[in-house]
Every structure is written in structure tokens, then in C-alpha cells.
Write a protein that holds these residues in place. Structure first.
Motif, PDB file in Angstrom:
ATOM      1  N   THR C 124       0.832  -1.202   0.000  1.00 57.76           N
ATOM      2  CA  THR C 124       0.000   0.000   0.000  1.00 57.76           C
ATOM      3  C   THR C 124       0.867   1.253   0.000  1.00 57.76           C
ATOM      4  O   THR C 124       0.603   2.208  -0.722  1.00 57.76           O
ATOM      5  CB  THR C 124      -0.914   0.014   1.237  1.00 57.76           C
ATOM      6  N   MET C 125       1.911   1.216   0.814  1.00 56.62           N
ATOM      7  CA  MET C 125       2.801   2.371   0.875  1.00 56.62           C
ATOM      8  C   MET C 125       3.396   2.676  -0.493  1.00 56.62           C
ATOM      9  O   MET C 125       3.387   3.819  -0.956  1.00 56.62           O
ATOM     10  CB  MET C 125       3.961   2.090   1.829  1.00 56.62           C
ATOM     11  N   LYS C 127       2.390   1.744  -3.376  1.00 52.20           N
ATOM     12  CA  LYS C 127       1.379   2.084  -4.358  1.00 52.20           C
ATOM     13  C   LYS C 127       1.125   3.583  -4.366  1.00 52.20           C
ATOM     14  O   LYS C 127       1.093   4.218  -5.416  1.00 52.20           O
ATOM     15  CB  LYS C 127       0.098   1.346  -4.000  1.00 52.20           C
ATOM     16  N   PHE C 128       0.966   4.150  -3.178  1.00 60.69           N
ATOM     17  CA  PHE C 128       0.670   5.571  -3.128  1.00 60.69           C
ATOM     18  C   PHE C 128       1.903   6.438  -3.304  1.00 60.69           C
ATOM     19  O   PHE C 128       1.800   7.618  -3.584  1.00 60.69           O
ATOM     20  CB  PHE C 128      -0.075   5.908  -1.837  1.00 60.69           C
TER      21      PHE C 128
END
Lengths: 280, 442, 290
Positions: C124-125, C127-128
Motif C-alpha cells: 500500500t505504501m 502504491k501511493f
């Protein structure tokens, strides 16, 4: 002292600090965005204008903690992780000692067997484990998860402990035996205190395993009651609705915090543990 | 050395203790309200039932927490004191696989909820119970509640004519557009054809805003793609999509134009459902295909009929007669290992009852229960619902094949190649991927 | 008690000590491997009811399947780049940490943090960080007037991003292993080299690296195993796309097992990954004499 000679004299330290700063940024950069996003509203993460939250709201933290189930999942994770870590330590101490101190037939084959778990992808173990535990009637139980987590932590643990035991001078043990120490006394009063950093290292690795594990808990449990924190994290990211990234990130940060605290408490011993344990 | 063995023994004792304790854990917690029953227990209750009053335990797997009725079966258990319901949430994405595995290990629930395109797989694995007689009984005893469900409700829970349960909730993808962006670009009416969608999209795209928001990534099953395909008049043969058709070429060309003329975002190929929806909700995108269940979230940001509008999907010029509105449903299917089909039927009836469905539909997914769709409360909460009443009656299910997941992968390949190569020949592309699909299903 | 009994007892000690760990490893993991090998010789999947014995058919099939061959190719690039960049980075960081005079333990502690984070969270990290114009990386670049880079929309850049994320995730442990090696070196060797007037680069290449070669070997094994088996970062980050550009073997296996429910084929891929891992570690063992 002029600048030039200062630079020349300290060129190594300047280089070192340059690299350390890069390391610092490298490690923390991805975490920063996640941290900032925990204060945002769901759709705000797609806002390009600023990466600082419009309003520093703690509502996401509140939402995570106030969920009744959070406590339940936390306890599940805590219980499973603790028990599997204790088991992993016991197995690793005994196994590590055997590899460090004894020459025996099949030693190499057994060492190789310990390596095997590292080379199989975790996801492919789920199906056979499900069938196995179903046979034993252990689906939806803590036992199944504890056994699986212990098994994944043990190989690394034995490897680390064997390094530590090799570092203990044999003379020390012999002296203790001459003094009339029984084997368990030798273990408890001499070997364990010396190899405590190793044991802590094994614990951290085992805790990491149990605390973050996802594929096993997904397959081996179906009951909501049995969910652990990573499973709940997965349930939170729902592609059928609007994904609440800030909430997901808050949740994942909050699951990281306990393991970080444990790690930071023992950090010195753990790192030195890895560092000194694996040399031998 | 003896000591060593003692140490070892105590370790094993500890291990056994742990195993014992945790088993105790599960068994004690089983007596609490909401817990799973494992097979052993259902068996013992079976033995008991012959002697005393029928004590029945049912386990239901819901695909999302949100599908569970608001009262968590309280009323149901009050009406049927001998039936105890256990609900667990197994995500729809995993439910098919979990159910197959659980069935093999005799650990299956009585009712499972899966995406409707997986009904076929479970049916062909012979894991589902033929509900024909039970449904006939339902119709006979309580025809009102039976007839409240549109035919789609039964179709989506059937395979080759045999029903295995009921689909209470189904979600179509509708065409949505941003009225403000339309106005700026000089348009006021919703487009009737996909050609117009492209035309308006091009007018809206200006570097800041994008004309059409689309999912380009492989993160999801290509249900948005297939929904568009079916609205364009796309055809299926034995559940296999026919890409090498006019509609197939048209949709690939549609994606090519989206990318080639910058009508969609440059990152579209990495966009997941979330990015696609967020672009529309934040007012960045002019048009999109969005599921009915997201509408309340759009409504929070904009006002229906003022800032945004929605309609059934446009059609392809020349494909009007074949155009269809696709819905994806989440049927409740009955395991063929259930020992209480009568109780299961009651549970299904409860789940489909207007009262229960209304609560779920108000806060979550639309339904196949027409009584709810025309309920004043529903129409008030969802201002757009009235505009879609007619379209809801025309919904068709997404055809499926036993090799669905393999076909999906090829469709994703085709879609992504179209986005990546806006200038290549759509016809050739369609032929190429059709060949791959045909190879899978032969 | 006769002599041979005593001796037998003594001989059995290491085996007895190993019983608990072996029970877990063989009972759980070994069982999994054997189950996988067996199932890969049958045809067990969700679209046929029968499960006939098919011998090596699954293996023959995958080696003719372009999707599998693509995954194999991507895997080799992914692992090779992760290992090469990972080991260089680890070595540089390890030497810097070793030379650090103050706040050493703080930075040593900091190093291990990525390893403690779960795969989903890490994905998630990243990805953003890299997602379109929202990502911090692009916002950062735009400060310098650079154009938006389509990190996840380009086949090779996406591969680059997952390699980067993987390195971030798996190197911490390698850094600490190498640091262990460095701390085991006798300081006097450095002193002697300095007196001889050896340059810093020469010290690194001709003294440090040969002396810690076995630690390098261990790190390499670690990096390759972890990279070959990595899917929990890639799947949420790119889903294998765009196209199939980031569909490495572990992702391919995951899709076979969890989407297609083709257990036999998935097991065959598992055996291939295992074999690759074994081969790679064998090479390291030979070269670095671990």
C-alpha cells in the motif's frame, strides 16, 4: 584548520554520513505518506494539491480502536504469536544446540531439511495444510495456527541459535560440568544467559512471523472469531465499495506499532544478536 | 542425560497442554451465540434431535459483512426457536475456493454466498443442492414472497436450469455523467450511443479533467469490461464471450480511443476500481460506468440530477437490438451436504423477505426483490432509483463458463493491449484473443 | 548398565534434541512439499471431477505455455536485479553502519524496520508513492519541474517499482548479516592496510569483500529466496500488470492456485520455484564457500 584539510581528514565520516542519510530517507520515506494519510478523509488521498491532511483529524484512529472486534482480533494475534514464539524458542534452543555441539550422522541432511521451508512459496503450502488440519479436526482452532507459525519460525531459529551456541567457549561448559552442574542446570544457568541475545533474536523473527502472517489464517480459519489482525486488514480493503485507504493505513500502522515497540525494546540485543550470532 | 529427556518430556507436555487448551477454547466459545459449528457438533446435534425437539444449527457464509441482515437473525431465531444461525464472513473473492475446500473436508456451511459467475463451477463440482422441489414448495405456500423476486433472482442461482438457491442482491453497472463538466463542454443531454460518449469525452478532456474514467488494471475480474461489452450488444456462446464480433471489435476500439485520444487518464492501465470511482466522485472525470451501490457515495459529494446524472448504459450504433443490461449478483447457494434443507429454505425465505432486504438494500447493494425497489422508503433514500425501475426489470446475468477465470485473464490481456496500442488494428486483436479463448474452452 | 547402551544413549542425544524442531519442520512444511509433489503428477482442478494420474504432463504443459515462460523470464529479471542491486546496497549500508561512530545502535535499529512490516502494508505504501499524479514521487519530481512519470502504467517502470519495493522489504536482513561479517574482521588488518597506504576502494575490494565472502553468500541466498517467493507485495501493487509485465512466478502460482483453482498446475510451478531456489543456492555455496 581550514575547510580543505577538515574535509580531507574527515572524508570517511562525511561519506559515511552521506550514506546514512540516504539510508534514513530510504527506510522512512514510504512510511511518511502512510502516516500522513491516517489523518485524512477517504477521498482526500486522491487529492493532488497537498500531501498534508486538510484537517488533522484523529477520527480514523478512533474508528479503529472503537471497533469492538479490534480488541478480539488483537487478543487472537497476541495469543497465537506468544505461544508460537515460546514453542519456537524451545525448539530452536534444543535444535541449535544439537547442531552446534554434536557431530552426528545425517547432520548435513537435517541441516538441509531446515533450509527447505525457505525455498517454498508460502501460498502453495495453504492447500496441503488445510487438508492436513481438516483430517486432524483442527480447522478453526488456535492450535492449527500456532503449529503453522511455529513451523515457519523454527528453521531460522535453529540456524540463529546454532550460531550462538558455537560462540560459547566449550571450556565454559566443561568447567560447569566439572563443578557438578546437571545438563538442565548447564542449560538454564550457563548457556541461556549467554545466548540471551540469540533467543531474543529468534523471538523477534517468530513474532514477526505470527503477527504479520496472512495466507495461513485466511485458509485455516473461517470463523469471524478466529480472525487475526492481518486478516481484518484484508477485510477492510474492500474493492466492492469505496476503499477507505486512510482507515486501512491507520489499521496497518496500528498493527505495526506493537511489534515496533517490542523490537525497539530489545533492538540493541536483537541487532547485536543477528550480528554476532551469524558470524560463527 | 535423563534430565535431558525430562526437559524434552515437559516440552511435549506443554505442547499437548497448548493443543488441549486451544481445543477447549474453541469448544467453549462454541457455546456462545455467534460461532461456527464444526461437523462433529452438527453430528452430535443430529443424534440428539431424534430423541428430543429438533435442534438445528445452520452456518451461513456471507461474502461481506454488509449483506448480513441488520437484526443478525434475531427475529428469525425468535420465530424458529429450534434453529440457530451462525454467520461468518468469507470474502466473495475467496468464497468459491474456500467452499470447495471446506466441502471436501466436510467442513462446509449450509449456505454460501459467491459471485453469480461462480455458481456454475460449484454446480459442476456437484457441491450444491438441487432446490427445485423446495422452491416449488415455497411458491405454493407463499406465492407473494416468491413472486416478489424477479426471474433473475433464480437464474443467477441456477446452472443449466437447475436452481441451487436464491439471489437476493444484484448490482448493475450504470452509466454516470457529470452535468457540470457536460455544460462546460457544451452538452446537456446524456448520450444515447457509445460513439457520443467518446465524442463528449474528447470535448471534456483538457489535461485537467478526463472525459471517461475507466479501470485498466488487472486487479479485478473484468466485469466492468463485460458490462460495457454487453451494452454494446456483445454475444456469448455457451457462456464464452465472442470477441471476434462487431461488438468485440467495437469495445477494443473504444478502449483504444480512450487511451489514444487521451479521453481517459494516462495512468488508466494502472487504475483499479477505486481510482476509477474516485475520479468521478471528485469531479475530475466526466463519465464512467459505476455500480449502483456506489451511488450513495457520489450523492454525498454531488447532487443527483443537478451535478450528476445516471442512465442505463448507452448502445452501440448498429447493436441496439442485442444490447443488454448486465448485472452481477451474489446468490445464496445451498450446500448438498446440508442436513436440514427445510430449515435452509426458511433461512432463504427470511433473507429474501421484503422487510429484511429493505434494510440491506437501503444501506448497501440493490436487490432483486421488486417490492423493495418500489418501496417509498427506498425511492426516497435513493433519488435515482425511480429512473431505473424499468431497467432493473430488464437486467440479465453475466453468462459464465467453467473456465471463467482463464477467460477473464485473456479478456484482461485484450483490454490492456487495446489501451497500450491505440493504433493497432482492433479486428486483428479481437481475432487473436478469441483464438486464445477458444483454445481454453475447447 | 553396559557400555554399548551408554554409548547408544550418548549418541542419541543430538537426535533427541532435534525431535521437536524436526517434528514441526517435517510435519508441517515437509508434508506440504510432498503433498505438492504428488499432486503435481495428477490432474486436480476445479473444472473436472476426476483426478487422473498424468505423470509429467503438467510440467510439459507449463514449459510450453507462453504465460508461464513469460513469468519465468520476468522472475529471472526480477530476482537478478533485486539480488544485484540489493547486495550492493546492503554492502554500502553495512560498511557505512560499521564505520559510524555515533548513534550506531539507533541507525542499526532503524535499518530493520521495513522487515517488520507486513507485505500488504508495504505494498500500500509503495502504491501511493508511485500512483499517478497523486504519488509522492511524482509530486516530488514536479517540484524540480520534471514531467509526471507513468510509473505503474509502463511495463518496464512497473517492473522497476516492484523491484524497488522488494529491495526495500528484503534488504534489511541482508544488511545486518553483512554487518555481522564486518564486525568479525580483525581491526588490525585495516591498520596494516592503511600503513601500507592502500586506498579506500582497494581496502573494500581486496580486503573487506574477500574476508566476508561467506556472509555475502548467506545474504545472497537470503535475497534470492525472498525474491523468488515474493508475491504479497507485487499482487496489491500491480496485480501482475500492465500486460503481464510484473507477473513473476510466485504471482503466477498465486493466480493458478487461488483464481483458477488449478491445484496441480500450481504445485508444478511450486516445484519449479523450489528447483530454481535450490540451483541458485547451490551456485552460491560453491562460489562463496558458505
Amino acid at each position: 584548520m581550514n575547510l580543505r584539510s577538515f574535509l580531507y581528514k574527515n572524508s570517511t565520516q562525511i561519506m559515511v554520513w552521506f550514506i546514512i542519510v540516504i539510508l534514513f530517507v530510504w527506510v522512512l520515506f514510504p512510511l511518511i505518506w502512510t502516516f500522513l494519510s491516517t489523518f485524512k478523509q477517504p477521498l482526500e488521498v486522491y487529492d493532488t494539491s497537498s500531501f498534508l491532511p486538510k484537517e488533522w483529524s484523529l477520527s480514523n484512529y478512533h474508528e479503529v480502536v472503537s471497533d469492538d472486534n479490534f480488541f478480539r482480533f488483537f487478543i487472537n494475534s497476541l495469543f497465537i504469536t506468544t505461544v508460537s514464539t515460546i514453542l519456537a524458542i524451545v525448539c530452536s534452543v534444543l535444535g541449535g544446540y544439537a547442531f552446534a555441539r554434536y557431530a552426528f550422522r545425517f547432520r548435513h541432511i537435517l541441516l538441509l531439511i531446515l533450509l527447505v521451508p525457505r525455498i517454498i512459496p508460502r501460498a502453495s503450502l495453504t492447500v496441503p495444510l488445510y487438508m492436513g488440519f481438516a483430517e486432524l479436526g483442527l480447522l478453526n482452532s488456535y492450535t492449527a495456527l500456532i503449529i503453522s507459525y511455529t513451523a515457519t519460525a523454527v528453521p531460522m531459529g535453529v540456524w540463529i541459535m546454532s550460531g550462538f551456541f558455537k560462540g560459547v567457549p566449550k571450556a565454559l561448559e566443561e568447567a560447569a560440568i566439572v563443578d557438578g552442574a546437571r545438563p538442565w542446570q548447564l542449560m538454564w544457568y550457563v548457556l541461556i544467559p549467554i545466548t540471551l541475545p540469540g533467543i531474543l533474536t529468534v523471538s523477534i523473527f517468530s513474532i514477526r512471523e505470527g503477527w504479520n502472517e496472512f495466507p495461513f489464517v485466511l485458509t485455516l480459519t473461517t470463523s469471524t472469531e478466529m480472525r487475526t489482525l492481518p486478516y481484518q486488514l484484508y477485510m477492510l480493503s474492500d474493492s466492492m465499495g469505496i476503499q477507505n485507504w486512510p482507515l486501512v493505513n491507520t489499521f496497518s500502522l496500528m498493527t505495526i506499532i506493537p511489534i515496533l515497540i517490542v523490537y525497539l525494546m530489545f533492538e540493541k540485543k536483537v541487532v547485536n544478536g543477528i550480528v554476532s550470532g551469524s558470524v560463527k | 542425560m535423563k534430565r535431558n529427556l525430562i526437559v524434552l518430556f515437559s516440552i511435549f507436555a506443554a505442547l499437548m497442554l497448548v493443543i488441549g487448551c486451544s481445543q477447549e477454547d474453541t469448544s467453549t466459545s462454541n457455546t456462545t451465540d455467534d460461532n461456527t459449528s464444526n461437523t462433529d457438533e452438527t453430528e452430535t446435534t443430529n443424534d440428539e434431535q431424534t430423541e428430543e425437539v429438533e435442534e438445528i444449527e445452520l452456518t451461513l457464509w456471507f461474502g461481506r459483512e454488509d449483506f448480513i441482515p441488520d437484526d443478525a437473525f434475531e427475529q428469525f431465531e425468535a420465530e424458529n426457536p429450534n434453529i440457530k444461525i451462525t454467520t461468518d464472513v468469507i470474502p466473495l473473492e475467496n468464497a468459491t475456493e474456500e467452499f470447495i475446500r471446506a466441502s471436501k473436508a466436510d467442513n462446509q456451511p449450509d449456505i454460501v454466498q459467491v459471485p453469480s459467475d461462480r455458481t456454475k463451477i460449484l454446480a459442476e463440482q456437484q457441491l450444491l443442492l438441487d432446490m427445485t422441489d423446495h422452491l416449488a414448495q415455497w411458491k405454493q405456500e407463499n406465492s407473494d414472497s416468491y413472486d416478489a423476486m424477479v426471474p433473475l433472482a433464480w437464474d443467477m442461482a441456477s446452472n443449466e436450469g437447475t436452481p441451487y438457491g436464491v439471489t437476493v442482491h444484484a448490482g448493475p453497472f450504470w452509466y454516470v455523467y457529470n452535468k457540470n463538466l457536460f455544460e462546460e463542454a457544451g452538452y446537456s443531454e446524456a448520450p444515447k450511443t457509445w460513439d457520443e460518449v467518446l465524442e463528449i469525452g474528447e470535448a471534456i478532456s483538457d489535461g485537467e479533467n478526463i472525459g471517461f474514467s475507466v479501470i485498466g488494471s488487472r486487479a479485478h475480474d473484468p466485469v466492468w469490461f463485460l458490462s460495457t461489452f454487453m451494452s454494446m450488444g456483445g454475444q456469448f456462446e455457451d457462456g464464452v464471450p465472442q470477441l471476434n464480433s462487431d461488438a468485440g471489435e467495437y469495445i477494443l476500439n473504444f478502449y483504444q480511443q480512450l487511451a489514444g485520444k487521451d479521453i481517459t487518464d494516462k495512468n488508466a492501465i494502472a487504475w483499479e476500481a477505486d481510482n476509477m470511482r474516485a475520479a468521478f466522485i471528485t469531479g475530475e472525470a466526466g463519465q464512467a460506468m459505476i455500480g449502483d451501490n456506489i451511488f450513495p457515495t457520489i450523492q454525498e459529494a454531488m447532487s443527483y440530477n443537478e451535478d450528476w446524472g445516471a442512465s442505463p448504459p448507452p448502445v452501440r450504433p448498429g447493436g441496439e437490438s442485442d444490447a443488454a443490461y448486465m448485472a452481477l449478483g451474489w446468490p445464496y447457494l445451498v450446500s448438498n451436504k446440508t442436513e436440514h434443507p427445510e430449515a435452509v429454505l426458511k433461512a432463504l425465505q427470511y433473507l429474501s423477505s421484503t422487510e429484511i432486504v429493505k434494510d440491506v438494500a437501503l444501506r448497501y447493494q440493490p436487490t432483486t426483490n421488486v417490492e423493495v425497489l418500489s418501496h417509498p422508503e427506498y425511492l426516497e433514500a435513493k433519488p435515482w432509483a425511480a429512473d431505473f425501475e424499468e431497467a432493473f426489470a430488464q437486467l440479465v446475468e453475466l453468462p459464465s463458463h467453467e473456465r471463467q477465470s482463464n477467460i477473464y485473464e485473456v479478456l484482461l490481456d485484450a483490454m490492456q493491449e487495446a489501451i497500450q496500442n491505440p493504433d493497432s488494428d482492433a479486428k486483428e486483436m479481437a481475432e487473436k484473443y478469441q483464438e486464445q479463448i477458444d483454445q481454453i474452452v475447447q | 548398565m553396559d557400555f554399548s547402551y551408554k554409548q547408544l544413549k550418548k549418541k542419541s542425544v543430538p537426535y533427541v534434541l532435534l525431535i521437536p524442531s524436526m517434528l514441526f519442520v517435517i510435519g508441517v512444511l515437509g508434508y506440504g512439499v510432498i503433498y505438492g509433489v504428488v499432486i503435481s503428477l495428477f490432474e486436480v482442478n476445479v473444472y473436472s471431477l476426476e483426478t487422473p494420474f498424468v505423470g509429467l504432463k503438467n510440467y510439459i504443459y507449463i514449459f510450453q505455455d507462453p504465460t508461464f515462460l513469460n513469468s519465468l523470464y520476468k522472475s529471472l529479471i526480477f530476482v537478478f536485479m533485486s539480488v544485484v542491486v540489493g547486495i550492493i546496497l546492503s554492502l554500502v549500508f553495512a560498511i557505512a553502519l560499521y564505520k559510524l561512530t555515533i548513534m550506531k545502535s539507533f541507525f542499526k535499529g532503524l535499518t530493520l524496520i521495513p522487515y517488520l512490516i507486513s507485505g500488504i502494508a508495504a505494498a500500500t505504501m509503495f502504491k501511493f508513492l508511485f500512483a499517478g499524479d497523486v504519488g509522492m514521487v511524482n509530486q516530488f519530481l514536479s517540484v524540480f519541474g520534471m514531467e509526471e512519470v507513468l510509473w505503474l502504467a509502463d511495463e518496464w517502470l512497473a517492473l522497476f517499482v516492484i523491484i524497488l519495493a522488494n529491495i526495500w522489504f528484503v534488504t534489511p536482513f541482508a544488511i545486518l548479516i553483512l554487518l555481522a561479517g564486518l564486525q568479525g574482521i580483525d581491526e588490525q588488518i585495516f591498520e596494516a592496510a592503511k600503513i601500507d597506504g592502500a586506498s579506500k576502494l582497494r581496502i573494500v575490494f581486496q580486503i573487506i569483500i574477500p574476508l566476508i565472502s561467506s556472509m555475502i553468500g548467506v545474504s545472497l541466498i537470503w535475497l534470492s529466496f525472498a525474491s523468488f517467493n515474493m508475491f504479497d507485495i507485487i499482487l496489491p501493487l500491480t496485480g501482475g500488470g500492465p500486460g503481464r509485465s510484473t507477473e513473476v512466478l510466485a504471482v503466477y502460482l498465486y493466480k493458478l492456485a487461488f483464481n483458477d483453482l488449478n491445484y496441480s498446475m500450481a504445485s508444478a510451478v511450486m516445484i519449479v520455484i523450489m528447483t530454481l531456489n535450490l540451483a541458485v543456492s547451490f551456485v552460491y555455496l560453491k562460489v562463496f564457500k558458505v
